[in-house]
Design a protein around this motif. Structure first.
Motif, PDB file in Angstrom:
ATOM      1  N   PRO A   6       0.814  -1.216   0.000  1.00  0.00           N
ATOM      2  CA  PRO A   6       0.000   0.000   0.000  1.00  0.00           C
ATOM      3  C   PRO A   6       0.847   1.264   0.000  1.00  0.00           C
ATOM      4  CG  PRO A   6      -0.097  -1.105   2.138  1.00  0.00           C
ATOM      5  CD  PRO A   6       0.759  -1.949   1.254  1.00  0.00           C
ATOM      6  N   LYS A   7       0.439   2.261  -0.759  1.00  0.00           N
ATOM      7  CA  LYS A   7       1.072   3.577  -0.716  1.00  0.00           C
ATOM      8  C   LYS A   7       0.256   4.376   0.296  1.00  0.00           C
ATOM      9  CE  LYS A   7       3.750   2.680  -4.233  1.00  0.00           C
ATOM     10  NZ  LYS A   7       5.127   2.957  -4.503  1.00  0.00           N
ATOM     11  N   GLU A   8       0.919   5.037   1.218  1.00  0.00           N
ATOM     12  CA  GLU A   8       0.204   5.617   2.355  1.00  0.00           C
ATOM     13  C   GLU A   8      -0.532   6.926   2.053  1.00  0.00           C
ATOM     14  OE1 GLU A   8      -0.381   3.986   4.993  1.00  0.00           O
ATOM     15  OE2 GLU A   8       0.931   2.345   4.399  1.00  0.00           O
ATOM     16  N   ASN A   9       0.052   7.791   1.222  1.00  0.00           N
ATOM     17  CA  ASN A   9      -0.501   9.136   1.107  1.00  0.00           C
ATOM     18  C   ASN A   9      -1.626   9.239   0.094  1.00  0.00           C
ATOM     19  OD1 ASN A   9       1.393  10.049   2.931  1.00  0.00           O
ATOM     20  ND2 ASN A   9       2.929  10.298   1.300  1.00  0.00           N
ATOM     21  N   PHE A  10      -2.665   9.985   0.478  1.00  0.00           N
ATOM     22  CA  PHE A  10      -3.720  10.278  -0.486  1.00  0.00           C
ATOM     23  C   PHE A  10      -4.528  11.461   0.030  1.00  0.00           C
ATOM     24  CE2 PHE A  10      -5.688   7.521   2.602  1.00  0.00           C
ATOM     25  CZ  PHE A  10      -6.957   8.053   2.769  1.00  0.00           C
ATOM     26  N   THR A  11      -5.218  12.139  -0.876  1.00  0.00           N
ATOM     27  CA  THR A  11      -6.106  13.232  -0.486  1.00  0.00           C
ATOM     28  C   THR A  11      -7.530  12.712  -0.607  1.00  0.00           C
ATOM     29  OG1 THR A  11      -4.531  14.698  -1.541  1.00  0.00           O
ATOM     30  CG2 THR A  11      -6.661  15.661  -0.966  1.00  0.00           C
ATOM     31  N   PRO A  12      -8.353  12.849   0.439  1.00  0.00           N
ATOM     32  CA  PRO A  12      -9.729  12.340   0.330  1.00  0.00           C
ATOM     33  C   PRO A  12     -10.491  13.011  -0.812  1.00  0.00           C
ATOM     34  CG  PRO A  12      -9.203  12.907   2.606  1.00  0.00           C
ATOM     35  CD  PRO A  12      -8.061  13.392   1.764  1.00  0.00           C
ATOM     36  N   GLU A  13     -11.342  12.264  -1.458  1.00  0.00           N
ATOM     37  CA  GLU A  13     -12.070  12.752  -2.637  1.00  0.00           C
ATOM     38  C   GLU A  13     -13.431  13.319  -2.252  1.00  0.00           C
ATOM     39  OE1 GLU A  13     -11.072  12.983  -5.655  1.00  0.00           O
ATOM     40  OE2 GLU A  13      -9.211  11.842  -5.570  1.00  0.00           O
ATOM     41  N   ASN A  14     -13.900  14.254  -3.065  1.00  0.00           N
ATOM     42  CA  ASN A  14     -15.246  14.819  -2.864  1.00  0.00           C
ATOM     43  C   ASN A  14     -16.141  14.448  -4.033  1.00  0.00           C
ATOM     44  OD1 ASN A  14     -14.712  16.305  -0.459  1.00  0.00           O
ATOM     45  ND2 ASN A  14     -13.481  17.688  -1.729  1.00  0.00           N
ATOM     46  N   CYS A  15     -17.421  14.195  -3.704  1.00  0.00           N
ATOM     47  CA  CYS A  15     -18.396  13.904  -4.760  1.00  0.00           C
ATOM     48  C   CYS A  15     -18.914  15.202  -5.365  1.00  0.00           C
ATOM     49  CB  CYS A  15     -19.541  13.071  -4.193  1.00  0.00           C
ATOM     50  SG  CYS A  15     -19.000  11.413  -3.733  1.00  0.00           S
ATOM     51  N   GLU A  30     -18.588   7.406  -9.227  1.00  0.00           N
ATOM     52  CA  GLU A  30     -19.725   8.128  -8.654  1.00  0.00           C
ATOM     53  C   GLU A  30     -20.866   8.253  -9.676  1.00  0.00           C
ATOM     54  OE1 GLU A  30     -18.851  12.168  -7.439  1.00  0.00           O
ATOM     55  OE2 GLU A  30     -20.997  12.625  -7.299  1.00  0.00           O
ATOM     56  N   VAL A  31     -20.522   8.667 -10.887  1.00  0.00           N
ATOM     57  CA  VAL A  31     -21.570   8.908 -11.890  1.00  0.00           C
ATOM     58  C   VAL A  31     -22.268   7.592 -12.268  1.00  0.00           C
ATOM     59  CG1 VAL A  31     -21.927   9.602 -14.304  1.00  0.00           C
ATOM     60  CG2 VAL A  31     -20.659  11.084 -12.731  1.00  0.00           C
ATOM     61  N   VAL A  59     -24.202   8.348  -2.540  1.00  0.00           N
ATOM     62  CA  VAL A  59     -25.142   7.543  -3.351  1.00  0.00           C
ATOM     63  C   VAL A  59     -25.521   6.273  -2.580  1.00  0.00           C
ATOM     64  CG1 VAL A  59     -25.618   6.723  -5.695  1.00  0.00           C
ATOM     65  CG2 VAL A  59     -23.680   8.256  -5.321  1.00  0.00           C
ATOM     66  N   PRO A  60     -26.380   6.391  -1.569  1.00  0.00           N
ATOM     67  CA  PRO A  60     -26.689   5.220  -0.750  1.00  0.00           C
ATOM     68  C   PRO A  60     -27.445   4.119  -1.501  1.00  0.00           C
ATOM     69  CG  PRO A  60     -27.949   7.162  -0.025  1.00  0.00           C
ATOM     70  CD  PRO A  60     -27.032   7.625  -1.096  1.00  0.00           C
ATOM     71  N   GLN A  86     -10.782   2.693   0.920  1.00  0.00           N
ATOM     72  CA  GLN A  86     -11.775   2.747   2.019  1.00  0.00           C
ATOM     73  C   GLN A  86     -12.369   4.144   2.127  1.00  0.00           C
ATOM     74  OE1 GLN A  86      -9.059   1.190   5.035  1.00  0.00           O
ATOM     75  NE2 GLN A  86     -10.530  -0.443   5.477  1.00  0.00           N
ATOM     76  N   SER A  87     -11.513   5.152   2.010  1.00  0.00           N
ATOM     77  CA  SER A  87     -11.973   6.536   2.097  1.00  0.00           C
ATOM     78  C   SER A  87     -12.928   6.849   0.929  1.00  0.00           C
ATOM     79  CB  SER A  87     -10.744   7.446   2.070  1.00  0.00           C
ATOM     80  OG  SER A  87     -11.106   8.757   1.853  1.00  0.00           O
ATOM     81  N   ALA A  88     -12.573   6.388  -0.265  1.00  0.00           N
ATOM     82  CA  ALA A  88     -13.419   6.627  -1.441  1.00  0.00           C
ATOM     83  C   ALA A  88     -14.758   5.901  -1.282  1.00  0.00           C
ATOM     84  CB  ALA A  88     -12.702   6.131  -2.699  1.00  0.00           C
ATOM     85  N   GLN A  89     -14.700   4.673  -0.809  1.00  0.00           N
ATOM     86  CA  GLN A  89     -15.927   3.889  -0.619  1.00  0.00           C
ATOM     87  C   GLN A  89     -16.882   4.630   0.320  1.00  0.00           C
ATOM     88  OE1 GLN A  89     -15.537   0.450   1.950  1.00  0.00           O
ATOM     89  NE2 GLN A  89     -16.843  -0.770   0.579  1.00  0.00           N
ATOM     90  N   SER A  90     -16.311   5.143   1.417  1.00  0.00           N
ATOM     91  CA  SER A  90     -17.145   5.825   2.390  1.00  0.00           C
ATOM     92  C   SER A  90     -17.787   7.079   1.774  1.00  0.00           C
ATOM     93  CB  SER A  90     -16.243   6.122   3.595  1.00  0.00           C
ATOM     94  OG  SER A  90     -16.676   7.177   4.301  1.00  0.00           O
ATOM     95  N   ALA A  91     -17.022   7.865   1.003  1.00  0.00           N
ATOM     96  CA  ALA A  91     -17.580   9.071   0.366  1.00  0.00           C
ATOM     97  C   ALA A  91     -18.654   8.697  -0.658  1.00  0.00           C
ATOM     98  CB  ALA A  91     -16.458   9.854  -0.312  1.00  0.00           C
ATOM     99  N   LEU A  92     -18.393   7.651  -1.433  1.00  0.00           N
ATOM    100  CA  LEU A  92     -19.344   7.258  -2.482  1.00  0.00           C
ATOM    101  C   LEU A  92     -20.643   6.718  -1.873  1.00  0.00           C
ATOM    102  CD1 LEU A  92     -16.832   5.560  -4.963  1.00  0.00           C
ATOM    103  CD2 LEU A  92     -18.171   7.631  -5.403  1.00  0.00           C
ATOM    104  N   GLN A  93     -20.503   5.903  -0.829  1.00  0.00           N
ATOM    105  CA  GLN A  93     -21.717   5.322  -0.220  1.00  0.00           C
ATOM    106  C   GLN A  93     -22.569   6.399   0.430  1.00  0.00           C
ATOM    107  OE1 GLN A  93     -21.494   1.128  -1.042  1.00  0.00           O
ATOM    108  NE2 GLN A  93     -23.021   2.691  -0.968  1.00  0.00           N
ATOM    109  N   LYS A  94     -21.886   7.417   0.985  1.00  0.00           N
ATOM    110  CA  LYS A  94     -22.618   8.513   1.622  1.00  0.00           C
ATOM    111  C   LYS A  94     -23.388   9.327   0.564  1.00  0.00           C
ATOM    112  CE  LYS A  94     -21.775  12.195   4.872  1.00  0.00           C
ATOM    113  NZ  LYS A  94     -20.789  13.174   5.236  1.00  0.00           N
TER     114      LYS A  94
END
Ligand code: NAP
Ligand code: COA
Length: 293
Positions: free
Chosen positions: A4-13, A46-47, A76-77, A66-74
């Protein structure tokens, strides 16, 4: 397993999402998007979800997924996002990932080959390993993932493959010999696979973005050196691209509206490839800013 590469910026929908396509355009379908945890791949995921599609996103960095999954599920439930760790350079990991997606959803209808690696470097400064590494991620990764999904599901059931290309090779962009070569091969692969797999009801479409703001690719490839206004001046549509421009094109191409499109390359760049410079004159500025990314 992939490291795993550690660094990332959380994504916005997307805020206030609107579309001319029906919310149910992709109901019941499942899409597998490589590199769907960030950038253009995130917005494609997302789209597709916003139009009823369940998605599986996969890449090396599990925390980012995991971070992307959480943003996407929130956002687009109503649709499901599954995540899996894999490196497209490792065929066994790709196969394990496809098996996991099939056990989860029992089907894959859409594959988006979006994973890629890139940096700015003169051909003279590239080691063979650096060149090979980008070809391995982009070109061989696209082939391995396509073949794995084809054998596991598409051969019997049909499907759509979207290959994310680029326009780097069209006018020989400076500092991009490695990535331009990789994307040119992907464009060619799109045609070869469309011919061989068309009779199995598999369509393959290459979608080639121009500069897309707010992405790793954009900031790595000059976006942090030149302003959006400077870049936009040389683009006929007079603006840089947005992730949604690419996601909308993917939505169209995978939907029933795109059912007669295969083996071709859709350039989505506001006309930039017709008029933009190949970077020859900005080379010093680019090199100073990106001596080693
Ligand atoms: P990005 O966010 O960095 O997307 C690349 C993705 O690929 C990341 O999520 C990364 O995830 C994944 N990846 C990298 N190496 C991998 C590997 N070995 N195995 C599996 N996944 C891997 O950058 P982006 O700018 O959105 O780029 C997305 C696509 O658009 C790329 O195909 C790029 O070439 C294309 N494109 C972008 C632009 C632009 O202006 N941004 C222009 C033309 C084309 P991990 O780090 O977790 O592995
Ligand atoms: N300039 C020249 N060579 C470079 C380089 C740079 N900026 N970055 C890496 N390389 C070379 C390395 O030196 C190495 O070659 P060597 O063994 O001869 O020294 C080779 O490339 C592999 O580098 P390594 O760091 O081991 O690769 P990696 O697999 O860990 O990372 C990258 C792959 C370099 C493409 C990394 O940037 C990445 O993972 N990118 C993903 C995200 C991305 O690029 N998004 C934009 C998409 S457009």
């Amino acid at each position: 397993m992939a490291s795993p590469k550690e660094n990332f910026t959380p994504e916005n929908c997307v805020e206030n999402y609107k579309s001319i396509f029906s919310k149910t355009a992709l109901s019941g379908k499942v899409a597998f998007i490589t590199g769907g945890g960030s950038g253009i791949g995130f917005t494609i995921s997302e789209v597709l979800m916003r139009h009823g599609c369940n998605v599986a996103i996969a890449s090396r960095n599990f925390a980012k997924l995991q971070s992307a999954q959480s943003a996407l599920q929130k956002a687009v439930p109503g649709a499901e996002c599954f995540i899996a760790q894999m490196d497209v350079r490792k065929p066994a990991e790709v196969k394990a990932c496809v098996d996991q997606i099939l056990s989860k959803f029992n089907r894959i209808d859409i594959l988006v080959n979006n994973s890629a690696g890139n940096f700015l470097c003169l051909a003279e400064g590239l080691s063979s390993n650096a060149y090979r590494n980008v070809i391995d991620i982009d070109t061989v990764g696209t082939f391995t993932t396509s073949k794995t999904v084809y054998e596991a599901f598409f051969k019997k059931n049909g499907g759509v493959i979207i290959n994310i290309g680029a326009t780097l090779h069209v006018n020989g962009q400076v500092l991009q010999c490695h990535a331009g070569s990789a994307k040119a091969a992907i464009e060619a692969m799109t045609k070869h696979l469309a011919v061989e797999w068309g009779p199995d009801n598999v369509r393959i479409v290459c979608i080639s973005p121009g500069p897309i703001a707010d992405t790793v690719g954009y900031s790595k490839l000059g976006g942090s050196v030149f302003t959006e206004e400077q870049i936009a001046q040389s683009i006929p549509i007079q603006r840089v691209g947005r992730r949604i421009d690419i996601a909308n094109t993917v939505l169209f191409a995978v939907s029933d509206a795109g059912s007669y499109i295969t083996g071709t390359n859709l350039v989505v760049d506001g006309g930039a490839v017709l008029t933009a410079s190949n970077g020859m004159h900005g080379i010093a500025q680019l090199l100073n800013a990106h001596s080693k990314l």
